[in-house]
Design an enzyme around this catalytic site. Structure first.
Site, short mmCIF file in Angstrom:
data_model
loop_
_atom_site.label_atom_id
_atom_site.label_comp_id
_atom_site.label_asym_id
_atom_site.label_seq_id
_atom_site.Cartn_x
_atom_site.Cartn_y
_atom_site.Cartn_z
CG ASP A 165 -0.29 -0.49 2.51
OD1 ASP A 165 0.95 -0.53 2.56
OD2 ASP A 165 -1.00 -0.82 3.45
CG ASN A 184 -9.31 -0.86 11.96
OD1 ASN A 184 -8.32 -1.47 11.57
ND2 ASN A 184 -9.76 0.21 11.34
CG HIS A 217 -5.94 -1.70 9.03
ND1 HIS A 217 -6.08 -0.66 9.93
CD2 HIS A 217 -4.61 -1.77 8.79
CE1 HIS A 217 -4.90 -0.15 10.21
NE2 HIS A 217 -3.99 -0.80 9.53
CD GLU A 234 -8.93 1.37 7.69
OE1 GLU A 234 -8.97 0.53 8.61
OE2 GLU A 234 -8.33 2.46 7.81
C1 F6R Z 1 1.15 -1.11 6.07
C2 F6R Z 1 0.19 -2.15 6.42
C3 F6R Z 1 -0.72 -1.95 7.59
C4 F6R Z 1 0.03 -2.14 8.91
C5 F6R Z 1 -0.92 -1.87 10.08
C6 F6R Z 1 -0.26 -2.05 11.41
O1 F6R Z 1 1.88 -1.51 4.93
O2 F6R Z 1 0.13 -3.13 5.77
O3 F6R Z 1 -1.78 -2.87 7.50
O4 F6R Z 1 0.51 -3.43 8.97
O5 F6R Z 1 -1.42 -0.57 9.97
O6 F6R Z 1 0.68 -1.03 11.57
P1 F6R Z 1 1.70 -1.05 12.78
O7 F6R Z 1 2.62 -2.17 12.56
O8 F6R Z 1 2.38 0.29 12.71
O9 F6R Z 1 0.88 -1.21 14.03
#
Ligand code: F6R
Length: 244
Positions: A66, A134, A136, A141
């Site tokens: 992403d 949440n 994701h 999401e």
């Molecule tokens: C970003 C991604 C997101 C993160 C998620 C958790 O490339 O894939 O799904 O894995 O937002 O982020 P952290 O590790 O910062 O808690």
């Protein structure tokens, strides 16, 4: 399979073992990489092993999940910059072998189709994932379809705040869909810290309201979690090697 270990360092080490084993099988591995805080200790460990001569990585190809919309190409918060700084450069992977959604494209829908096709044509051997509070995965999401493709998404308030985004920062991103994630041959989901406990439990129990619930349908899913993130999983996952 769920592996529960004691600490963030042990999550990084166990995950690096798995990536290393994949590289031994195929030096030209196509690796799907997540950003965010969770995988950074893994990337540091991979860089350390590479510097020590224990991880041949120069033929790896990296595929991001992403990217934020609206950041300048040289913004250090862009996910491409994070992956280049923390993983590609330390492992000696050239810029041309780092693939990300083309967020600067005039036609984003077309760029999304290209990125889906690129990932599918290459075939992702191992996809590293983190998980949001949440549930994701990438930026899928809650409410994302399990067969969703690459697309522009609006980030939820909780995700924006967890990612430290202020009022003037990006509100949207391009993300690969859950469908593309599920087409990777192997999935490696990392979760650390108490704030991920609920999301991880919902993922493991295949909660259909959680985007990560779709992962449990994948035939080759490994979850590596520290004790804090695994706190709500119940007694089933027993401590494995590395745990004290
Ligand atoms: C970003 C991604 C997101 C993160 C998620 C958790 O490339 O894939 O799904 O894995 O937002 O982020 P952290 O590790 O910062 O808690």
């Amino acid at each position: 399979m769920v592996r529960v270990v004691e600490s963030v360092d042990q999550v990084a080490s166990a995950a690096a073992d798995l990536v290393g084993a994949q590289l031994c099988r195929d030096r030209r591995t196509r690796l799907g990489v997540a950003t965010g805080a969770t995988p950074l200790p893994l990337y540091r460990e991979l860089a350390r092993r590479h510097a020590a001569g224990d991880l041949p990585a120069g033929e790896l190809t990296l595929f991001l999940l992403d990217e934020y919309l609206g950041l300048g190409t040289d913004d250090p918060r862009s996910f491409r910059a994070v992956v280049v700084d923390h993983l590609a450069r330390p492992l000696g992977i050239p810029d041309g072998a780092v693939h990300a959604p083309e967020v600067g494209a005039a036609d984003l829908q077309q760029a999304c189709r290209r990125f889906d096709a690129l990932r599918d044509d290459a075939g992702i051997d191992l996809q590293i994932l983190g998980i949001g509070r949440n549930g994701h995965i990438a930026f899928n999401e809650p409410g994302s379809a399990p067969d969703s493709g690459c697309r522009v998404v609006q980030l939820t308030d909780v995700t924006r705040s967890d990612n430290g985004l202020g009022p003037k920062d990006p509100t949207h991103a391009v993300t690969v869909g859950i469908g593309s994630i599920l087409r990777a041959r192997r999935l490696l989901l990392l979760a650390t810290g108490p704030t991920k406990a609920e999301a991880l439990a919902r993922a493991v129990h295949a909660d259909p309201r959680s985007p990560a619930g779709a992962l449990s349908g994948h035939p080759d899913l490994t979850i590596i979690a520290d004790r804090d993130a695994a706190a709500l999983l119940g007694p089933a996952p027993t401590p494995t090697d590395g745990a004290t």
